[in-house]
Enzyme design. Structure first.
Site, PDB file in Angstrom:
ATOM      1  N   HIS A  80      -3.725 -10.012  -4.302  1.00 46.42           N
ATOM      2  CA  HIS A  80      -4.982  -9.821  -3.581  1.00 46.42           C
ATOM      3  C   HIS A  80      -6.139  -9.446  -4.494  1.00 46.42           C
ATOM      4  O   HIS A  80      -7.147  -8.906  -4.041  1.00 46.42           O
ATOM      5  CB  HIS A  80      -4.788  -8.771  -2.475  1.00 46.42           C
ATOM      6  CG  HIS A  80      -3.823  -9.210  -1.426  1.00 46.42           C
ATOM      7  ND1 HIS A  80      -3.187  -8.333  -0.566  1.00 46.42           N
ATOM      8  CD2 HIS A  80      -3.363 -10.443  -1.092  1.00 46.42           C
ATOM      9  CE1 HIS A  80      -2.384  -9.006   0.247  1.00 46.42           C
ATOM     10  NE2 HIS A  80      -2.474 -10.286  -0.060  1.00 46.42           N
ATOM     11  N   ALA A 115       0.807  -1.217   0.000  1.00 49.10           N
ATOM     12  CA  ALA A 115       0.000   0.000   0.000  1.00 49.10           C
ATOM     13  C   ALA A 115       0.842   1.268   0.000  1.00 49.10           C
ATOM     14  O   ALA A 115       0.426   2.298  -0.539  1.00 49.10           O
ATOM     15  CB  ALA A 115      -0.938   0.002   1.211  1.00 49.10           C
ATOM     16  N   GLN A 148       0.511  -6.405  -3.730  1.00 51.91           N
ATOM     17  CA  GLN A 148      -0.550  -6.651  -2.764  1.00 51.91           C
ATOM     18  C   GLN A 148      -1.692  -5.663  -2.958  1.00 51.91           C
ATOM     19  O   GLN A 148      -2.716  -5.761  -2.284  1.00 51.91           O
ATOM     20  CB  GLN A 148       0.010  -6.526  -1.341  1.00 51.91           C
ATOM     21  CG  GLN A 148       1.059  -7.573  -0.997  1.00 51.91           C
ATOM     22  CD  GLN A 148       1.718  -7.289   0.349  1.00 51.91           C
ATOM     23  OE1 GLN A 148       2.638  -6.494   0.445  1.00 51.91           O
ATOM     24  NE2 GLN A 148       1.225  -7.935   1.388  1.00 51.91           N
ATOM     25  N   ARG A 196      -1.824   0.536   7.813  1.00 55.18           N
ATOM     26  CA  ARG A 196      -1.194   0.511   9.124  1.00 55.18           C
ATOM     27  C   ARG A 196      -0.251   1.678   9.392  1.00 55.18           C
ATOM     28  O   ARG A 196       0.296   1.786  10.483  1.00 55.18           O
ATOM     29  CB  ARG A 196      -0.421  -0.801   9.299  1.00 55.18           C
ATOM     30  CG  ARG A 196      -1.290  -2.039   9.269  1.00 55.18           C
ATOM     31  CD  ARG A 196      -0.449  -3.297   9.447  1.00 55.18           C
ATOM     32  NE  ARG A 196      -1.246  -4.504   9.499  1.00 55.18           N
ATOM     33  CZ  ARG A 196      -1.691  -5.174   8.454  1.00 55.18           C
ATOM     34  NH1 ARG A 196      -1.372  -4.739   7.246  1.00 55.18           N
ATOM     35  NH2 ARG A 196      -2.417  -6.264   8.583  1.00 55.18           N
ATOM     36  N   CYS A 226     -19.778 -13.491  -7.401  1.00 59.90           N
ATOM     37  CA  CYS A 226     -20.823 -14.019  -6.530  1.00 59.90           C
ATOM     38  C   CYS A 226     -20.248 -15.139  -5.679  1.00 59.90           C
ATOM     39  O   CYS A 226     -19.606 -16.064  -6.204  1.00 59.90           O
ATOM     40  CB  CYS A 226     -21.993 -14.545  -7.355  1.00 59.90           C
ATOM     41  SG  CYS A 226     -23.259 -15.380  -6.361  1.00 59.90           S
TER      42      CYS A 226
END
Length: 247
Positions: free
Chosen positions: A113, A14, A93, A26, A121
């Site tokens: 990710h 991130a 990620q 974080r 669904c």
């Protein structure tokens, strides 16, 4: 570029996207640092069992700054390496698609990710686009259900408590084992199995460089730990590597 040139593998978290206006989780100004309760929106069991969590999650998806975010200098530095002919693979990620938007070849980006641009669904497995589903939310469906079976829809991302796709993590591990240099950029290296790719790379003989503002559990394995801002550090590292390889 000859076959014996080193392969560069870059694991991004991130922190590489904060300069694009997307907060991390974080860090000092992270989403969970400012509001710990937000973590439940990213937890699979909570999402599946609590309609109120899903309603809040859909609202948050509409407001996600990633929709309008632009790649920053760090993303572009990796694109420049690729365009210079350096064999590079990116293992991210992140779900924001900024590496591809910057110009990195999509097939050279492994999204551990998943991606925020699709939905699936959880009942029948049907897939669709996030854009179309958010149009339904704007039209008044606060928890849109699958159009095929009525099941729960979720973003095409991996939530906490949800298993990673086996083929995806295997592909990332193969890259980590094959590379000569492994860079971990903007990641706390606290989420497994992504973080352990550092050890996979080192055990396979790669050098390890960690670029992150805060200490990580893998700093002791690194050949170089860089604490300066990512938007400054990554272009500098990329330029130095390109010069060493290409002259």
């Amino acid at each position: 570029m000859t076959a014996n040139r080193p392969l560069i593998a870059v694991l991004t978290g991130a922190g590489i996207s904060t300069d694009s206006g997307i907060p991390d989780f974080r860090g000092p100004n992270g989403v969970w640092t400012r509001d710990p309760a937000k973590e439940k929106l990213f937890t699979f069991d909570n999402y599946m069992s609590d309609r109120a969590v899903r309603v809040e999650s859909w609202r948050a998806r509409m407001e996600n700054p990633a929709w309008t975010a632009r790649p920053n200098a760090a993303h572009l530095a990796l694109v420049e390496l690729e365009r210079a002919g350096v064999p590079i693979r990116i293992i991210t990620q992140n779900i924001d698609g900024l590496h591809q938007k910057a110009g990195s070849t999509p097939r050279k980006v492994i999204e551990l990710h998943g991606t925020m641009f699709t939905v699936r669904c959880m009942g029948c497995g049907a897939r669709g686009t996030m854009a179309e589903t958010l149009d339904r939310v704007r039209a008044g469906e606060d928890d849109p259900a699958c159009m095929e079976c009525g099941g729960i829809l979720k973003s095409g991302t991996i939530m906490f408590g949800e298993l990673l796709d086996r083929d995806t993590i295997d592909a990332a591990a193969q890259v980590a084992m094959a590379c000569h240099h492994f860079w971990a950029v903007g990641t706390s290296l606290r989420v497994e199995p992504a973080a352990s790719l550092c050890e996979v790379a080192v055990r396979s003989g790669a050098s390890l460089t960690i670029v992150n503002a805060e200490p990580t559990p893998y700093d002791h394995l690194a050949d170089d730990v860089v604490r300066e801002p990512i938007g400054e550090a990554l272009p500098r590292l990329a330029s130095a590597l390109k010069a060493s390889l290409l002259g």
